[in-house]
Design a protein around this motif. Structure first.
Motif, PDB file in Angstrom:
ATOM      1  N   THR A  48      40.227  41.380  33.688  1.00  0.00           N
ATOM      2  CA  THR A  48      41.569  40.586  33.693  1.00  0.00           C
ATOM      3  C   THR A  48      42.904  41.670  34.018  1.00  0.00           C
ATOM      4  O   THR A  48      43.550  41.221  34.808  1.00  0.00           O
ATOM      5  CB  THR A  48      41.751  39.925  32.396  1.00  0.00           C
ATOM      6  OG1 THR A  48      40.854  39.206  32.075  1.00  0.00           O
ATOM      7  CG2 THR A  48      43.053  39.267  32.239  1.00  0.00           C
ATOM      8  N   LEU A  49      42.770  42.800  33.434  1.00  0.00           N
ATOM      9  CA  LEU A  49      43.664  43.548  33.725  1.00  0.00           C
ATOM     10  C   LEU A  49      43.816  44.064  35.191  1.00  0.00           C
ATOM     11  O   LEU A  49      45.036  44.212  35.658  1.00  0.00           O
ATOM     12  CB  LEU A  49      43.563  44.967  32.931  1.00  0.00           C
ATOM     13  CG  LEU A  49      43.970  44.874  31.298  1.00  0.00           C
ATOM     14  CD1 LEU A  49      43.849  46.096  30.550  1.00  0.00           C
ATOM     15  CD2 LEU A  49      45.424  44.647  31.152  1.00  0.00           C
ATOM     16  N   THR A  50      42.645  44.455  35.701  1.00  0.00           N
ATOM     17  CA  THR A  50      42.472  44.765  37.177  1.00  0.00           C
ATOM     18  C   THR A  50      42.945  43.516  37.933  1.00  0.00           C
ATOM     19  O   THR A  50      43.729  43.698  38.832  1.00  0.00           O
ATOM     20  CB  THR A  50      40.948  45.052  37.378  1.00  0.00           C
ATOM     21  OG1 THR A  50      40.704  46.272  36.506  1.00  0.00           O
ATOM     22  CG2 THR A  50      40.726  45.750  38.694  1.00  0.00           C
ATOM     23  N   ALA A  51      42.662  42.275  37.671  1.00  0.00           N
ATOM     24  CA  ALA A  51      43.087  41.205  38.496  1.00  0.00           C
ATOM     25  C   ALA A  51      44.560  41.110  38.335  1.00  0.00           C
ATOM     26  O   ALA A  51      45.274  40.982  39.458  1.00  0.00           O
ATOM     27  CB  ALA A  51      42.320  40.019  37.903  1.00  0.00           C
ATOM     28  N   LYS A  52      45.098  41.420  37.303  1.00  0.00           N
ATOM     29  CA  LYS A  52      46.687  41.334  37.106  1.00  0.00           C
ATOM     30  C   LYS A  52      47.085  42.424  37.895  1.00  0.00           C
ATOM     31  O   LYS A  52      48.322  42.101  38.379  1.00  0.00           O
ATOM     32  CB  LYS A  52      47.081  41.159  35.916  1.00  0.00           C
ATOM     33  CG  LYS A  52      46.740  39.866  35.029  1.00  0.00           C
ATOM     34  CD  LYS A  52      47.162  39.782  33.479  1.00  0.00           C
ATOM     35  CE  LYS A  52      46.656  38.488  32.994  1.00  0.00           C
ATOM     36  NZ  LYS A  52      47.308  38.334  31.608  1.00  0.00           N
ATOM     37  N   ALA A  53      46.913  43.612  37.792  1.00  0.00           N
ATOM     38  CA  ALA A  53      47.410  44.880  38.379  1.00  0.00           C
ATOM     39  C   ALA A  53      47.230  44.654  40.128  1.00  0.00           C
ATOM     40  O   ALA A  53      48.035  45.009  40.577  1.00  0.00           O
ATOM     41  CB  ALA A  53      46.677  45.952  38.041  1.00  0.00           C
ATOM     42  N   THR A  54      46.138  43.824  40.498  1.00  0.00           N
ATOM     43  CA  THR A  54      46.110  43.821  41.918  1.00  0.00           C
ATOM     44  C   THR A  54      47.092  42.587  42.317  1.00  0.00           C
ATOM     45  O   THR A  54      47.644  42.790  43.228  1.00  0.00           O
ATOM     46  CB  THR A  54      44.674  43.482  42.221  1.00  0.00           C
ATOM     47  OG1 THR A  54      43.705  44.548  41.929  1.00  0.00           O
ATOM     48  CG2 THR A  54      44.337  43.249  43.797  1.00  0.00           C
ATOM     49  N   ALA A  55      47.065  41.713  41.567  1.00  0.00           N
ATOM     50  CA  ALA A  55      47.928  40.363  41.937  1.00  0.00           C
ATOM     51  C   ALA A  55      49.606  41.103  41.884  1.00  0.00           C
ATOM     52  O   ALA A  55      50.514  40.627  42.680  1.00  0.00           O
ATOM     53  CB  ALA A  55      47.723  39.307  40.997  1.00  0.00           C
ATOM     54  N   ALA A  56      49.989  42.036  41.282  1.00  0.00           N
ATOM     55  CA  ALA A  56      51.235  42.415  40.897  1.00  0.00           C
ATOM     56  C   ALA A  56      51.586  43.314  42.133  1.00  0.00           C
ATOM     57  O   ALA A  56      52.830  43.681  42.529  1.00  0.00           O
ATOM     58  CB  ALA A  56      51.404  43.285  39.640  1.00  0.00           C
ATOM     59  N   MET A  57      50.813  44.062  42.917  1.00  0.00           N
ATOM     60  CA  MET A  57      50.933  44.783  43.748  1.00  0.00           C
ATOM     61  C   MET A  57      51.300  43.976  44.975  1.00  0.00           C
ATOM     62  O   MET A  57      51.586  44.198  45.998  1.00  0.00           O
ATOM     63  CB  MET A  57      49.572  45.743  44.107  1.00  0.00           C
ATOM     64  CG  MET A  57      49.649  46.850  42.904  1.00  0.00           C
ATOM     65  SD  MET A  57      48.333  47.747  43.388  1.00  0.00           S
ATOM     66  CE  MET A  57      48.287  49.047  42.079  1.00  0.00           C
TER      67      MET A  57
END
Length: 57
Positions: A48-57
């Protein structure tokens, strides 16, 4: 020879090192057990953290 064996039985210099080794083994087993139990939950958190970080970039 008997005197040598008696002196070895009274020697306690290596006892503390053995105690530390046993304690370290117990701690390692506990960490592995906790990691095994919580592995699926931790995996989903990191996904979940990886997905949110990727979406924020």
């Amino acid at each position: 020879m008997l005197q040598f064996i008696k002196s070895l039985s009274r020697d306690e210099r290596g006892v503390s090192a053995l105690e530390y080794a046993v304690l370290a083994g117990i701690i390692i087993v506990a960490v592995v057990a906790v990691g095994t139990v919580f592995s699926p939950a931790l995996s989903s958190v990191f996904t979940t953290l990886t997905a949110k970080a990727t979406a924020a970039m």
